[in-house]
Scaffold this active site. Structure first.
Site, mmCIF file in Angstrom:
data_model
loop_
_atom_site.group_PDB
_atom_site.id
_atom_site.type_symbol
_atom_site.label_atom_id
_atom_site.label_comp_id
_atom_site.label_asym_id
_atom_site.label_seq_id
_atom_site.Cartn_x
_atom_site.Cartn_y
_atom_site.Cartn_z
ATOM 1 C CD GLU A 108 -3.943 -9.774 19.861
ATOM 2 O OE1 GLU A 108 -4.861 -10.604 19.690
ATOM 3 O OE2 GLU A 108 -2.769 -10.102 19.993
ATOM 4 N NE ARG A 131 -3.911 -10.868 23.836
ATOM 5 C CZ ARG A 131 -4.985 -10.082 23.756
ATOM 6 N NH1 ARG A 131 -4.942 -8.956 23.075
ATOM 7 N NH2 ARG A 131 -6.116 -10.429 24.354
ATOM 8 N NE ARG A 169 -3.652 -19.388 29.591
ATOM 9 C CZ ARG A 169 -2.757 -20.272 29.173
ATOM 10 N NH1 ARG A 169 -2.022 -20.009 28.116
ATOM 11 N NH2 ARG A 169 -2.595 -21.413 29.801
ATOM 12 C CE1 TYR A 223 0.054 -15.256 30.428
ATOM 13 C CE2 TYR A 223 -1.253 -13.693 29.188
ATOM 14 C CZ TYR A 223 -0.543 -14.862 29.256
ATOM 15 O OH TYR A 223 -0.414 -15.648 28.138
ATOM 16 N NE ARG A 244 13.439 2.845 18.284
ATOM 17 C CZ ARG A 244 12.596 3.673 17.727
ATOM 18 N NH1 ARG A 244 12.317 4.834 18.293
ATOM 19 N NH2 ARG A 244 12.049 3.387 16.575
ATOM 20 C CB CYS A 297 4.263 -3.302 16.154
ATOM 21 S SG CYS A 297 5.365 -2.803 17.462
ATOM 22 N NE ARG A 353 0.783 -17.802 26.361
ATOM 23 C CZ ARG A 353 0.906 -19.056 26.793
ATOM 24 N NH1 ARG A 353 1.418 -19.974 26.008
ATOM 25 N NH2 ARG A 353 0.534 -19.399 27.996
#
Length: 125
Positions: free
Chosen positions: A77, A89, A115, A107, A62, A74, A6
């Site tokens: 959220e 994210r 987080r 992050y 790319r 894509c 992540r």
């Protein structure tokens, strides 16, 4: 085994150049910190908050050599009230022998608040 790696970052405003640069910087760090090779990637999901509408962040991929055949999606959220705005994210699904505790989730910028338990690790810059 497939592991999820992540990452998240934020931008200051909804501009294509900022979205693409932030996505590229986040993905570069994910690659470096986890020794990711494109041939080991099962898929890459990128999500943005509803306030980011000027670019598909996947366009930034790319710029990466040999990533032509990596499946990328894509998405938006869930618009949760009070959620972190202007956020990108990434979830990379990678074939790896690494155990979960050796995976470095990244992050950046304001996304560190997502987080805080990882804020003191190498992966949260």
């Amino acid at each position: 085994m497939i592991r999820g790696i992540r990452g998240a970052t934020t931008v200051l405003e909804d501009r294509e150049d900022l979205i693409l640069t932030a996505t590229e910087n986040l993905l570069k760090e994910l690659i470096e910190e986890n020794s990711i090779k494109p041939e080991n990637i099962a898929s890459l999901f990128i999500s943005v908050t509803p306030d980011l509408t000027t670019a598909f962040p996947a366009k930034a991929v790319r710029h990466f050599s040999n990533w032509d055949f990596v499946p990328i999606m894509c998405m938006q959220e869930i618009p949760v009230q009070g959620g972190l705005p202007l956020c990108i994210r990434i979830m990379v699904h990678v074939n790896t022998a690494k155990p979960q505790d050796e995976i470095n989730h990244i992050y950046q910028e304001q996304a560190i608040v997502l987080r805080p338990d990882l804020a003191n690790t190498k992966s949260s810059k």
